[in-house]
Design a protein around this motif. Structure first.
Motif, PDB file in Angstrom:
ATOM      1  N   SER A  93     -48.120  48.135  80.361  1.00 36.10           N
ATOM      2  CA  SER A  93     -46.902  48.937  80.347  1.00 36.10           C
ATOM      3  C   SER A  93     -45.913  48.413  79.316  1.00 36.10           C
ATOM      4  CB  SER A  93     -46.225  48.901  81.728  1.00 36.10           C
ATOM      5  OG  SER A  93     -44.907  49.449  81.654  1.00 36.10           O
ATOM      6  N   ILE A 116     -47.025  51.775  88.640  1.00 35.64           N
ATOM      7  CA  ILE A 116     -47.951  50.657  88.890  1.00 35.64           C
ATOM      8  C   ILE A 116     -48.418  50.672  90.346  1.00 35.64           C
ATOM      9  CG2 ILE A 116     -48.074  48.130  89.081  1.00 35.64           C
ATOM     10  CD1 ILE A 116     -46.331  48.032  86.520  1.00 35.64           C
ATOM     11  N   GLU A 117     -47.499  50.942  91.265  1.00 35.16           N
ATOM     12  CA  GLU A 117     -47.850  50.990  92.696  1.00 35.16           C
ATOM     13  C   GLU A 117     -48.834  52.131  92.964  1.00 35.16           C
ATOM     14  OE1 GLU A 117     -46.648  48.685  94.550  1.00 35.16           O
ATOM     15  OE2 GLU A 117     -47.324  49.346  96.530  1.00 35.16           O
ATOM     16  N   ASN A 124     -36.734  43.914  78.398  1.00 36.76           N
ATOM     17  CA  ASN A 124     -38.207  43.918  78.324  1.00 36.76           C
ATOM     18  C   ASN A 124     -38.636  43.242  77.020  1.00 36.76           C
ATOM     19  OD1 ASN A 124     -37.761  45.681  76.258  1.00 36.76           O
ATOM     20  ND2 ASN A 124     -38.265  47.509  77.439  1.00 36.76           N
ATOM     21  N   GLU A 170     -43.030  47.991  79.840  1.00 36.88           N
ATOM     22  CA  GLU A 170     -42.067  47.150  80.565  1.00 36.88           C
ATOM     23  C   GLU A 170     -42.632  45.797  80.970  1.00 36.88           C
ATOM     24  OE1 GLU A 170     -39.332  50.095  79.956  1.00 36.88           O
ATOM     25  OE2 GLU A 170     -39.066  48.021  80.560  1.00 36.88           O
ATOM     26  N   ASN A 171     -43.933  45.578  80.704  1.00 35.64           N
ATOM     27  CA  ASN A 171     -44.540  44.287  81.099  1.00 35.64           C
ATOM     28  C   ASN A 171     -45.068  43.557  79.871  1.00 35.64           C
ATOM     29  OD1 ASN A 171     -44.871  46.323  83.454  1.00 35.64           O
ATOM     30  ND2 ASN A 171     -45.198  44.333  84.462  1.00 35.64           N
ATOM     31  N   SER A 193     -52.228  51.278  91.437  1.00 32.88           N
ATOM     32  CA  SER A 193     -52.897  50.094  92.007  1.00 32.88           C
ATOM     33  C   SER A 193     -53.384  50.361  93.423  1.00 32.88           C
ATOM     34  CB  SER A 193     -51.929  48.906  92.034  1.00 32.88           C
ATOM     35  OG  SER A 193     -51.422  48.662  90.761  1.00 32.88           O
ATOM     36  N   VAL A 237     -37.082  50.307  85.235  1.00 36.60           N
ATOM     37  CA  VAL A 237     -37.764  49.345  86.108  1.00 36.60           C
ATOM     38  C   VAL A 237     -38.372  50.071  87.300  1.00 36.60           C
ATOM     39  CG1 VAL A 237     -37.408  47.295  87.553  1.00 36.60           C
ATOM     40  CG2 VAL A 237     -36.182  47.521  85.378  1.00 36.60           C
ATOM     41  N   LEU A 238     -37.609  51.002  87.866  1.00 33.08           N
ATOM     42  CA  LEU A 238     -38.092  51.738  89.050  1.00 33.08           C
ATOM     43  C   LEU A 238     -39.302  52.602  88.697  1.00 33.08           C
ATOM     44  CD1 LEU A 238     -37.570  52.331  91.999  1.00 33.08           C
ATOM     45  CD2 LEU A 238     -35.962  54.130  91.311  1.00 33.08           C
ATOM     46  N   ASN A 242     -41.399  52.152  86.342  1.00 30.08           N
ATOM     47  CA  ASN A 242     -42.541  51.254  86.099  1.00 30.08           C
ATOM     48  C   ASN A 242     -43.176  50.834  87.421  1.00 30.08           C
ATOM     49  OD1 ASN A 242     -44.124  49.778  84.165  1.00 30.08           O
ATOM     50  ND2 ASN A 242     -43.088  47.914  84.870  1.00 30.08           N
ATOM     51  N   GLU A 243     -42.343  50.460  88.368  1.00 31.08           N
ATOM     52  CA  GLU A 243     -42.859  50.040  89.690  1.00 31.08           C
ATOM     53  C   GLU A 243     -43.586  51.183  90.388  1.00 31.08           C
ATOM     54  OE1 GLU A 243     -39.184  46.838  90.383  1.00 31.08           O
ATOM     55  OE2 GLU A 243     -39.295  48.694  91.568  1.00 31.08           O
ATOM     56  N   ILE A 244     -43.037  52.389  90.287  1.00 35.82           N
ATOM     57  CA  ILE A 244     -43.641  53.554  90.947  1.00 35.82           C
ATOM     58  C   ILE A 244     -45.036  53.829  90.382  1.00 35.82           C
ATOM     59  CG2 ILE A 244     -43.497  56.074  91.136  1.00 35.82           C
ATOM     60  CD1 ILE A 244     -40.421  55.724  91.458  1.00 35.82           C
TER      61      ILE A 244
END
Ligand code: P6P
Length: 336
Positions: free
Chosen positions: A93, A79-80, A61, A95-96, A83, A72-73, A75-77
């Motif tokens: 984040s 954000i999803e 990152n 991570e971004n 959003s 990563v997972l 972060n995706e959870i």
């Protein structure tokens, strides 16, 4: 008292909704989205040891830290979950590299909130089964609703936060958060997937005797911090204090808020601004600390008053029982 008599997090959010100025229920829906995401991350954290998601994805990152698959997972959870419900117009984040403008549907850009998250803080502890956490910080946007979110929506002083909190994935999973009217803790019953109000109106004890700092960096610390560490170790009055350092900010903070203590991540000769990030680690923890009767500074200035200049900027961090923070500030002042 049997479990069904404890208030659930969902009930608490609804009960407290009228506390929010001009409440439209949007912040309640935002907090509910965080609640859902935390349960999904908790499920992954609990099986990290057996699933093939442990270990590294080989990517890094912006901090140059190797990203664990669970980082990563998580972060995706989050954000999803944030959003898809169109409860925020923007997300930043750890991570971004840059912030995300949420454009999942016709209403996202009408949301009045942005969220900044550290989706899995302390992730280096994952593969040794030590507690990790999620930290979140919520602001009202300062740009016009209906227009694209801008960096100014994220670069706000911590004192402007609408809400802040953390999830600690520990021996039990808890959500601890504030909307500016005190700090409340909720413990997850995994058999039901329900959070119950287990720690109402959390407050730092007046007296603290635990200090949390990575003493391996002693040689690189400012002299004021070195002096304070020696003060903690002296045999005098109520000292020596106890040294406890988990290497997971959320866990160290959580223990210190319950038992009384101070967490310090100072500047070092190698990292003049320390390690922790102002926007999605220090500011949310500082709001929680102050709401719980504690104090949080960079050794000199109130963290919540620091004017941010960059999304991932770092600041030195002294946080916990007020009298302990004020004592280390006395040592820091000598060398200002
Ligand atoms: P060190 C985790 O990476 C973190 O951001 C905090 O959760 C933790 O307190 C700190 O860094 C640990 O850093 O340098 O002592 O390993």
């Amino acid at each position: 008292m049997s479990e069904q008599n404890f208030q659930t997090l969902g009930e608490f959010i609804i009960d407290k909704q009228e506390d929010f100025l001009y409440s439209t229920g949007e912040l309640s829906r935002l907090l509910s989205a965080i609640r859902l995401a935390s349960k999904m991350v908790n499920r992954q954290v609990n099986k990290a040891g057996i699933a093939n998601i442990i270990g590294k994805v080989g990517s890094e990152n912006i901090q140059g830290e190797e990203q664990q698959k669970l980082d990563v997972l998580a972060n995706e959870i989050f954000i999803e979950a944030l959003s898809q419900r169109e409860v925020v117009c923007g997300i930043a984040s750890e991570e971004n590299d840059d912030y995300i403008e949420v454009k999942t549907g016709p209403n996202a850009h009408l949301s009045k909130y942005v969220v900044l998250i550290d989706p899995l803080d302390g992730s280096s502890n994952i593969d040794v089964n030590v507690s990790v956490g999620t930290i979140f910080s919520i602001y009202r946007r300062v740009t016009e609703p209906g227009t694209p979110v801008g960096i100014e929506d994220f670069l706000q002083k911590g004192v402007n936060q609408a809400a802040a909190g953390y999830v600690v994935y520990g021996s039990s999973t808890m959500i601890v958060y504030t909307t500016g009217n005190g700090v409340n803790g909720f413990t997850l019953d995994p058999s039901l997937g329900t959070y119950y109000l287990s720690h109402p109106a959390m407050k730092f004890p007046e007296i603290g005797k635990i200090y949390s700092i990575n003493e391996g960096n002693y040689a690189k610390f400012p002299q004021g911090v070195k002096d304070y560490i020696k003060y903690c170790q002296e045999e005098e009055n109520d000292r020596p204090y106890t040294s406890r350092y988990i290497g997971s900010l959320v866990s160290d903070f959580h223990r210190n808020m319950i038992k009384g203590g101070i967490y310090i991540y100072p500047s070092t000769s190698q990292s003049p601004n320390g390690k922790l990030r102002l926007l999605y680690e220090c500011n949310p923890m500082a709001l929680l600390a102050e709401q719980a009767g504690g104090k949080c500074t960079d050794g000199f200035r109130r963290i919540l008053e620091i004017e941010p200049t960059e999304l991932h900027q770092r600041v030195p961090f002294f946080c916990g029982t007020t009298e302990m923070v004020e004592k280390v500030e006395e040592f820091m002042q000598k060398y200002k």
